[in-house]
Design a protein around this motif. Structure first.
Motif, PDB file in Angstrom:
ATOM      1  N   VAL A 191      35.380  84.476  61.797  1.00 14.07           N
ATOM      2  CA  VAL A 191      35.150  83.844  60.490  1.00 14.07           C
ATOM      3  C   VAL A 191      36.010  84.520  59.433  1.00 14.07           C
ATOM      4  N   GLU A 192      36.085  85.847  59.481  1.00 12.50           N
ATOM      5  CA  GLU A 192      36.902  86.586  58.519  1.00 12.50           C
ATOM      6  C   GLU A 192      38.380  86.223  58.657  1.00 12.50           C
ATOM      7  N   GLN A 193      38.861  86.096  59.877  1.00 13.74           N
ATOM      8  CA  GLN A 193      40.250  85.689  60.092  1.00 13.74           C
ATOM      9  C   GLN A 193      40.502  84.289  59.529  1.00 13.74           C
ATOM     10  N   GLN A 194      39.542  83.396  59.741  1.00 13.62           N
ATOM     11  CA  GLN A 194      39.670  82.031  59.225  1.00 13.62           C
ATOM     12  C   GLN A 194      39.698  82.045  57.694  1.00 13.62           C
ATOM     13  N   LEU A 195      38.834  82.845  57.076  1.00  9.38           N
ATOM     14  CA  LEU A 195      38.818  82.951  55.606  1.00  9.38           C
ATOM     15  C   LEU A 195      40.118  83.540  55.084  1.00  9.38           C
ATOM     16  N   ASP A 196      40.612  84.571  55.755  1.00 11.21           N
ATOM     17  CA  ASP A 196      41.872  85.188  55.339  1.00 11.21           C
ATOM     18  C   ASP A 196      43.030  84.192  55.405  1.00 11.21           C
ATOM     19  N   SER A 197      43.094  83.432  56.484  1.00  5.16           N
ATOM     20  CA  SER A 197      44.197  82.479  56.600  1.00  5.16           C
ATOM     21  C   SER A 197      44.074  81.361  55.566  1.00  5.16           C
ATOM     22  N   THR A 198      42.853  80.922  55.268  1.00  5.93           N
ATOM     23  CA  THR A 198      42.644  79.891  54.249  1.00  5.93           C
ATOM     24  C   THR A 198      43.028  80.419  52.880  1.00  5.93           C
ATOM     25  N   LEU A 199      42.599  81.624  52.565  1.00  8.90           N
ATOM     26  CA  LEU A 199      42.935  82.225  51.278  1.00  8.90           C
ATOM     27  C   LEU A 199      44.438  82.451  51.157  1.00  8.90           C
ATOM     28  N   ASP A 200      45.068  82.911  52.211  1.00  9.03           N
ATOM     29  CA  ASP A 200      46.518  83.125  52.203  1.00  9.03           C
ATOM     30  C   ASP A 200      47.260  81.813  51.953  1.00  9.03           C
ATOM     31  N   ARG A 201      46.823  80.739  52.608  1.00  3.65           N
ATOM     32  CA  ARG A 201      47.434  79.424  52.393  1.00  3.65           C
ATOM     33  C   ARG A 201      47.294  78.972  50.950  1.00  3.65           C
ATOM     34  N   ARG A 202      46.108  79.164  50.379  1.00  5.63           N
ATOM     35  CA  ARG A 202      45.878  78.748  48.988  1.00  5.63           C
ATOM     36  C   ARG A 202      46.716  79.552  48.009  1.00  5.63           C
ATOM     37  N   VAL A 203      46.817  80.852  48.229  1.00  3.41           N
ATOM     38  CA  VAL A 203      47.626  81.687  47.336  1.00  3.41           C
ATOM     39  C   VAL A 203      49.092  81.292  47.427  1.00  3.41           C
ATOM     40  N   ARG A 204      49.579  81.073  48.638  1.00  2.00           N
ATOM     41  CA  ARG A 204      50.978  80.653  48.798  1.00  2.00           C
ATOM     42  C   ARG A 204      51.238  79.309  48.118  1.00  2.00           C
ATOM     43  N   ARG A 205      50.292  78.377  48.252  1.00  2.00           N
ATOM     44  CA  ARG A 205      50.455  77.067  47.611  1.00  2.00           C
ATOM     45  C   ARG A 205      50.460  77.211  46.090  1.00  2.00           C
ATOM     46  N   HIS A 206      49.567  78.038  45.566  1.00  2.00           N
ATOM     47  CA  HIS A 206      49.509  78.252  44.119  1.00  2.00           C
ATOM     48  C   HIS A 206      50.804  78.889  43.602  1.00  2.00           C
ATOM     49  N   LEU A 207      51.317  79.872  44.316  1.00  2.00           N
ATOM     50  CA  LEU A 207      52.571  80.509  43.914  1.00  2.00           C
ATOM     51  C   LEU A 207      53.737  79.522  43.976  1.00  2.00           C
ATOM     52  N   ALA A 208      53.750  78.685  45.000  1.00  4.37           N
ATOM     53  CA  ALA A 208      54.812  77.683  45.108  1.00  4.37           C
ATOM     54  C   ALA A 208      54.731  76.683  43.960  1.00  4.37           C
ATOM     55  N   GLU A 209      53.520  76.278  43.590  1.00  2.00           N
ATOM     56  CA  GLU A 209      53.359  75.359  42.461  1.00  2.00           C
ATOM     57  C   GLU A 209      53.832  76.003  41.167  1.00  2.00           C
ATOM     58  N   GLN A 210      53.549  77.287  40.984  1.00  2.00           N
ATOM     59  CA  GLN A 210      54.013  77.990  39.790  1.00  2.00           C
ATOM     60  C   GLN A 210      55.537  78.061  39.763  1.00  2.00           C
ATOM     61  N   ARG A 211      56.147  78.352  40.897  1.00  2.00           N
ATOM     62  CA  ARG A 211      57.611  78.435  40.950  1.00  2.00           C
ATOM     63  C   ARG A 211      58.255  77.088  40.640  1.00  2.00           C
ATOM     64  N   VAL A 212      57.684  76.019  41.169  1.00  2.00           N
ATOM     65  CA  VAL A 212      58.212  74.682  40.887  1.00  2.00           C
ATOM     66  C   VAL A 212      58.062  74.375  39.400  1.00  2.00           C
ATOM     67  N   SER A 213      56.938  74.728  38.834  1.00  2.15           N
ATOM     68  CA  SER A 213      56.702  74.486  37.417  1.00  2.15           C
ATOM     69  C   SER A 213      57.694  75.256  36.562  1.00  2.15           C
ATOM     70  N   VAL A 214      57.958  76.506  36.903  1.00  2.00           N
ATOM     71  CA  VAL A 214      58.924  77.313  36.155  1.00  2.00           C
ATOM     72  C   VAL A 214      60.332  76.763  36.347  1.00  2.00           C
ATOM     73  N   ALA A 215      60.657  76.330  37.561  1.00  4.50           N
ATOM     74  CA  ALA A 215      61.990  75.779  37.820  1.00  4.50           C
ATOM     75  C   ALA A 215      62.227  74.491  37.037  1.00  4.50           C
ATOM     76  N   ARG A 216      61.174  73.745  36.788  1.00  5.46           N
ATOM     77  CA  ARG A 216      61.303  72.508  36.001  1.00  5.46           C
ATOM     78  C   ARG A 216      61.345  72.786  34.507  1.00  5.46           C
ATOM     79  N   GLY A 217      61.197  74.022  34.116  1.00  5.05           N
ATOM     80  CA  GLY A 217      61.318  74.373  32.710  1.00  5.05           C
ATOM     81  C   GLY A 217      59.998  74.563  32.000  1.00  5.05           C
TER      82      GLY A 217
END
Length: 139
Positions: free
Chosen positions: A38-64
């Motif tokens: 369960v902990e491994q599953q939570l870690d992978s879910t949290l890691d995916r969400r953080v990566r997605r959030h960071l990618a969204e921020q980078r796209v937002s910054v790249a768009r100005g």
């Protein structure tokens, strides 16, 4: 058990089946094994969400678009206002004693101006006009 992850459900079913076959003496090891999964599953879910959030921020910054700026912590924002109101009492008395109503008005205009400048520090248009560079190191 209703779950969104069929793999986790099958792991729980396997742990319960193993407990019924092996007996209660293996229960702590089975529970610990299931909780690790369960902990491994939570870690992978949290890691995916953080990566997605960071990618969204980078796209937002790249768009100005500028990333949202924090407005400061509670102590800084409200503490400054409280201290300025406390200092307003003697300033009002000095202004009123020195020049009656005109001195009182000048004292309060000064208090309002100082608080407005302090509040405006966090406005995006104000930070660009003052020449502050955008940085990843700023809070």
């Amino acid at each position: 058990m209703k779950t969104r992850d069929p793999e986790l459900k099958s792991e729980l079913d396997a742990a319960l089946h193993a407990r019924s076959e092996l007996g209660s003496e293996y229960e702590p090891a089975l529970v610990e094994s299931f909780l690790e999964k369960v902990e491994q599953q939570l870690d992978s879910t949290l890691d995916r969400r953080v990566r997605r959030h960071l990618a969204e921020q980078r796209v937002s910054v790249a768009r100005g678009a500028r990333p949202p700026q924090p407005l400061g912590n509670f102590g800084e924002r409200y503490g400054f206002g409280i201290i300025s109101l406390i200092l307003a009492i003697p300033l009002s008395a000095i202004g009123a004693a020195a020049a009656d109503t005109g001195g009182l008005v000048v004292a309060w205009l000064g208090i309002i101006a100082v608080n407005a400048v302090h509040a405006a520090r966090n406005w995006p248009w104000f930070s660009h006009r003052t020449g502050r560079a955008d940085s990843d190191w700023e809070d």
